[in-house]
Write a protein that holds these residues in place. Structure first.
Motif, PDB file in Angstrom:
ATOM      1  N   ASP A  22       2.425   0.077   8.599  1.00  0.00           N
ATOM      2  CA  ASP A  22       1.921   1.501   8.414  1.00  0.00           C
ATOM      3  C   ASP A  22       0.455   1.772   7.884  1.00  0.00           C
ATOM      4  OD1 ASP A  22       2.790   3.968   9.628  1.00  0.00           O
ATOM      5  OD2 ASP A  22       3.815   4.137   7.462  1.00  0.00           O
ATOM      6  N   LYS A  23      -0.018   1.880   7.948  1.00  0.00           N
ATOM      7  CA  LYS A  23      -1.017   3.010   7.104  1.00  0.00           C
ATOM      8  C   LYS A  23      -2.214   2.324   6.588  1.00  0.00           C
ATOM      9  CE  LYS A  23       0.776   7.754   7.837  1.00  0.00           C
ATOM     10  NZ  LYS A  23       2.135   7.437   8.132  1.00  0.00           N
ATOM     11  N   GLY A  24      -1.594   0.688   6.459  1.00  0.00           N
ATOM     12  CA  GLY A  24      -2.314  -0.419   6.230  1.00  0.00           C
ATOM     13  C   GLY A  24      -2.010  -0.960   5.450  1.00  0.00           C
ATOM     14  N   VAL A  25      -0.692  -0.389   5.043  1.00  0.00           N
ATOM     15  CA  VAL A  25       0.540  -1.325   4.580  1.00  0.00           C
ATOM     16  C   VAL A  25       1.212  -1.931   4.504  1.00  0.00           C
ATOM     17  CG1 VAL A  25       2.072  -0.439   2.153  1.00  0.00           C
ATOM     18  CG2 VAL A  25       0.130   0.399   2.571  1.00  0.00           C
ATOM     19  N   SER A  26       1.380  -3.377   4.749  1.00  0.00           N
ATOM     20  CA  SER A  26       2.755  -3.929   4.814  1.00  0.00           C
ATOM     21  C   SER A  26       3.294  -3.942   3.572  1.00  0.00           C
ATOM     22  CB  SER A  26       1.649  -5.682   4.193  1.00  0.00           C
ATOM     23  OG  SER A  26       0.618  -6.016   5.645  1.00  0.00           O
ATOM     24  N   ILE A  27       4.616  -4.018   4.395  1.00  0.00           N
ATOM     25  CA  ILE A  27       5.373  -3.650   3.909  1.00  0.00           C
ATOM     26  C   ILE A  27       6.838  -4.676   4.442  1.00  0.00           C
ATOM     27  CG2 ILE A  27       7.639  -1.575   3.498  1.00  0.00           C
ATOM     28  CD1 ILE A  27       5.561   0.706   4.757  1.00  0.00           C
ATOM     29  N   LEU A  28       7.486  -4.741   3.663  1.00  0.00           N
ATOM     30  CA  LEU A  28       8.824  -5.866   3.499  1.00  0.00           C
ATOM     31  C   LEU A  28       9.682  -5.176   3.156  1.00  0.00           C
ATOM     32  CD1 LEU A  28       7.221  -9.382   1.218  1.00  0.00           C
ATOM     33  CD2 LEU A  28       6.828  -8.370   3.880  1.00  0.00           C
ATOM     34  N   VAL A  29      10.731  -4.664   4.434  1.00  0.00           N
ATOM     35  CA  VAL A  29      11.650  -4.614   3.648  1.00  0.00           C
ATOM     36  C   VAL A  29      13.425  -5.586   3.729  1.00  0.00           C
ATOM     37  CG1 VAL A  29      13.586  -2.868   4.981  1.00  0.00           C
ATOM     38  CG2 VAL A  29      11.631  -2.526   5.600  1.00  0.00           C
ATOM     39  N   LYS A  30      13.575  -5.555   2.895  1.00  0.00           N
ATOM     40  CA  LYS A  30      15.345  -6.630   2.378  1.00  0.00           C
ATOM     41  C   LYS A  30      15.596  -6.420   3.709  1.00  0.00           C
ATOM     42  CE  LYS A  30      16.062  -7.458  -2.060  1.00  0.00           C
ATOM     43  NZ  LYS A  30      15.691  -8.006  -2.859  1.00  0.00           N
ATOM     44  N   ALA A  31      16.038  -7.939   4.225  1.00  0.00           N
ATOM     45  CA  ALA A  31      17.310  -7.916   5.188  1.00  0.00           C
ATOM     46  C   ALA A  31      18.413  -6.665   5.151  1.00  0.00           C
ATOM     47  CB  ALA A  31      17.438  -9.363   5.272  1.00  0.00           C
TER      48      ALA A  31
END
Length: 120
Positions: A63-72
């Motif tokens: 999103d908007k140039g950011v790679s976000i990792l969401v913990k499962a």
């Protein structure tokens, strides 16, 4: 029949994306990791960290140039959330706008979150 687009688990406001990109440009970790942990007087706390690589079962959101990792284990608690960045006269901080949040403690450090119910 085509599948409808999958909604993003979390999104960033323009202010949050700008701040994350600014911080990450100075570091060596390409991912923002987001999750929730048990704690605080309201039951749960949001956590943000920077990560070098995805962990097993992390969900990746761009999103908007950011790679976000969401913990499962946080996906069902964070679905539909926006991460914002606020600056006031006394503080600057990331804040979560979470439709699944039902309560927060008085100091704002912990929240009560109800997981999203699966649609049938």
């Amino acid at each position: 029949m085509s599948r409808r687009p999958r909604p993003k688990i979390v999104t960033l406001s323009d202010a949050a994306a700008a701040r994350v990109n600014e911080i990450m440009a100075k570091g060596d970790k390409p991912y923002l990791r987001v999750g929730v942990v048990n704690g605080g007087c309201a039951g749960m706390e949001y956590v943000l960290d920077y990560a070098a690589a995805p962990e097993t079962f992390d969900e990746l959101v761009e999103d908007k140039g950011v790679s976000i990792l969401v913990k499962a284990d946080a996906v069902m608690f964070l679905l539909g959330s926006e991460i914002d960045y606020e600056t006031t006269r006394l503080a600057s901080k990331f804040v979560f706008r979470n439709p699944n949040q039902t309560d927060a403690c008085g100091c704002g450090e912990s929240v009560t979150i109800v997981p999203v119910k699966a649609e049938h």
